[in-house]
Write an enzyme that holds these catalytic residues in place. Structure first.
Site, short mmCIF file in Angstrom:
data_model
loop_
_atom_site.label_atom_id
_atom_site.label_comp_id
_atom_site.label_asym_id
_atom_site.label_seq_id
_atom_site.Cartn_x
_atom_site.Cartn_y
_atom_site.Cartn_z
N ASP A 44 49.60 36.27 94.87
CA ASP A 44 50.07 35.77 94.72
C ASP A 44 51.38 36.47 93.90
OD1 ASP A 44 51.65 33.62 92.36
OD2 ASP A 44 49.18 32.54 92.71
N ASP A 90 55.76 38.93 96.71
CA ASP A 90 56.68 37.51 96.91
C ASP A 90 56.60 37.17 98.15
OD1 ASP A 90 58.77 35.68 96.98
OD2 ASP A 90 59.38 36.94 95.16
N VAL A 91 55.75 36.28 98.24
CA VAL A 91 56.02 35.61 100.15
C VAL A 91 58.13 35.46 100.75
CG1 VAL A 91 53.56 34.21 99.92
CG2 VAL A 91 55.93 33.41 99.61
N TYR A 117 62.92 20.53 98.13
CA TYR A 117 61.56 20.28 98.28
C TYR A 117 61.31 19.31 99.83
CZ TYR A 117 56.81 19.96 97.49
OH TYR A 117 55.28 20.00 97.47
N THR A 159 47.53 19.53 89.88
CA THR A 159 48.05 20.76 89.59
C THR A 159 49.14 21.32 89.22
OG1 THR A 159 49.73 21.44 91.45
CG2 THR A 159 46.97 20.84 92.46
N1 LIG Z 1 50.30 19.69 93.95
C1 LIG Z 1 50.71 18.43 94.44
O1 LIG Z 1 50.74 17.36 94.89
C2 LIG Z 1 51.07 19.16 96.30
C3 LIG Z 1 51.95 18.41 97.10
C4 LIG Z 1 52.06 18.52 98.22
C5 LIG Z 1 52.05 19.44 98.35
N2 LIG Z 1 52.03 20.52 98.36
C6 LIG Z 1 51.78 22.12 98.30
O2 LIG Z 1 50.72 22.79 97.62
C7 LIG Z 1 51.03 23.94 98.07
C8 LIG Z 1 50.66 24.53 96.96
O3 LIG Z 1 50.75 23.54 95.34
P1 LIG Z 1 50.03 23.50 94.11
O4 LIG Z 1 49.99 22.17 93.70
O5 LIG Z 1 48.76 24.44 94.91
O6 LIG Z 1 51.13 24.43 92.96
P2 LIG Z 1 50.63 25.29 91.85
O7 LIG Z 1 52.07 25.91 91.22
O8 LIG Z 1 49.24 25.54 91.37
O9 LIG Z 1 50.54 26.98 92.85
C9 LIG Z 1 51.40 27.49 93.45
C10 LIG Z 1 51.37 29.12 93.77
O10 LIG Z 1 52.27 29.68 94.17
C11 LIG Z 1 53.00 31.22 93.44
N3 LIG Z 1 54.26 31.29 94.54
C12 LIG Z 1 54.90 30.69 93.95
N4 LIG Z 1 56.12 31.56 94.26
C13 LIG Z 1 55.78 32.69 95.16
C14 LIG Z 1 55.94 33.93 96.54
N5 LIG Z 1 57.34 33.15 96.41
N6 LIG Z 1 55.56 34.83 96.70
C15 LIG Z 1 53.45 34.44 96.56
N7 LIG Z 1 52.87 33.19 95.08
C16 LIG Z 1 54.34 32.56 94.95
C17 LIG Z 1 52.40 30.81 92.24
O11 LIG Z 1 53.01 31.56 91.47
C18 LIG Z 1 51.23 29.62 92.40
O12 LIG Z 1 50.13 30.63 91.77
C19 LIG Z 1 52.73 24.30 97.25
O13 LIG Z 1 53.37 24.55 99.03
C20 LIG Z 1 52.84 22.72 97.82
O14 LIG Z 1 54.30 22.61 97.93
C21 LIG Z 1 51.24 20.65 96.55
#
Ligand SMILES: NC(=O)c1ccc[n+]([C@@H]2O[C@H](COP(=O)([O-])OP(=O)(O)OC[C@H]3O[C@@H](n4cnc5c(N)ncnc54)[C@H](O)[C@@H]3O)[C@@H](O)[C@H]2O)c1
Length: 264
Positions: free
Chosen positions: A45, A71-72, A169, A204
């Site tokens: 992370d 950072d990805v 997005y 989340t």
């Molecule tokens: N929650 C939803 O409804 C949902 C729906 C569809 C898709 N997604 C996708 O699933 C994935 C996970 O989402 P989530 O809901 O767990 O979100 P979240 O915000 O709970 O977790 C995302 C994590 O990514 C980390 N992050 C952000 N920028 C970063 C970077 N530059 N380098 C490394 N880490 C980084 C954050 O610190 C966080 O811990 C995302 O790609 C999101 O777009 C989520």
């Protein structure tokens, strides 16, 4: 009656999995589930303490996990995090690209272009770069499984009134869907499978500001035929299947896990 005993091997026994964005939400849920199925996990992370919180929780539950920071959206961090996974755990069999951001959490003083570049650099470019370095290793072993986190919003447009059409997005998630197809074909003969999950709205921290608005919360629920949002465990279950050898003939798939959202 003869007693038949089953050897209960975990569904990811012997595998090494790296989960980006593993410090929160879906990444956190997948780290716990994958570890409970026998995988050793690298949780990465942005901040080390965020990754460490989940790694410690996995270890406390009896799993095997390490925490990495990076950072990805930065090429050198991606290369280093994959190298650290291989160095500390001995390889990489599964990569889950879960790190992602929404423009709702961009600094308020950014204009649309800065925000667009930021979201693209993490959601799309970050997933590409992590995959690139992981694939370098997976090719040497002729096996590997990549699971990208796309979204329902990568398959269909946002419902009316939620996006102004310039929201990065859905643009990035559509890109992840196509990247998944393209990589899957190119890497199929090398034993590397590439799939994505397309979750519906799931509870989340990413969706907190949306569901805090009672009207928006009701609207989001009603957009899913099941009349509710998803639970992170429901997304993790699908990720586990795609990551595991149970999905050995599945590649290039963008799997909705969405309570029927995209069936409409
Ligand atoms: N929650 C939803 O409804 C949902 C729906 C569809 C898709 N997604 C996708 O699933 C994935 C996970 O989402 P989530 O809901 O767990 O979100 P979240 O915000 O709970 O977790 C995302 C994590 O990514 C980390 N992050 C952000 N920028 C970063 C970077 N530059 N380098 C490394 N880490 C980084 C954050 O610190 C966080 O811990 C995302 O790609 C999101 O777009 C989520």
């Amino acid at each position: 009656m003869a007693h038949r005993s089953f050897h209960m091997a975990g569904r990811l026994e012997g595998k090494i999995a790296h989960i980006t964005g593993g410090g929160s939400g879906l990444g956190d849920a997948m780290a716990h589930l994958f570890a409970s199925e026998g995988a050793r996990i690298a949780i990465s992370d942005l901040k080390l303490d965020v990754a460490e919180r989940v790694a410690k929780s996995v270890v406390n539950a009896g799993g095997d996990a390490i925490a990495l920071a990076g950072d990805v959206s930065k090429r050198e961090d991606c290369e280093r995090m994959i190298a650290e996974t291989i160095g500390q755990l001995g390889g990489i069999d599964v990569l889950v690209n879960s790190a992602g951001v929404t423009p709702r959490y961009a600094p308020k003083d950014w204009d649309f272009e800065q925000t667009w570049d930021w979201v693209v650099s993490i959601n799309l470019k970050g997933s590409m770069m992590m995959s690139r370095f992981a694939v370098d290793h997976m090719k040497t072993q002729n096996s590997g499984s990549i699971v990208n986190l796309a979204s329902i919003i990568g398959l269909v447009g946002y419902a009316q009134g939620i996006s102004d059409g310039f929201n990065p997005y859905p643009h990035t998630k559509g890109g992840v869907v196509q990247m998944t197809r393209d990589m899957s074909i190119a890497l199929a003969k090398q034993g590397i499978r590439v799939n994505s999950l397309c979750p519906g709205f799931t509870y989340t921290p990413l969706v907190t500001t949306l569901v805090e608005d009672a009207d928006m919360h009701e609207r989001l629920k009603s957009l899913h035929p099941m009349g509710r949002l998803g639970d992170p465990k429901e997304i993790a279950n699908a990720a586990l299947f795609l990551a595991s050898d149970e999905a050995s003939f599945i590649t290039g798939v963008n799997l909705p896990v969405d309570g029927g959202y995209t069936a409409q």
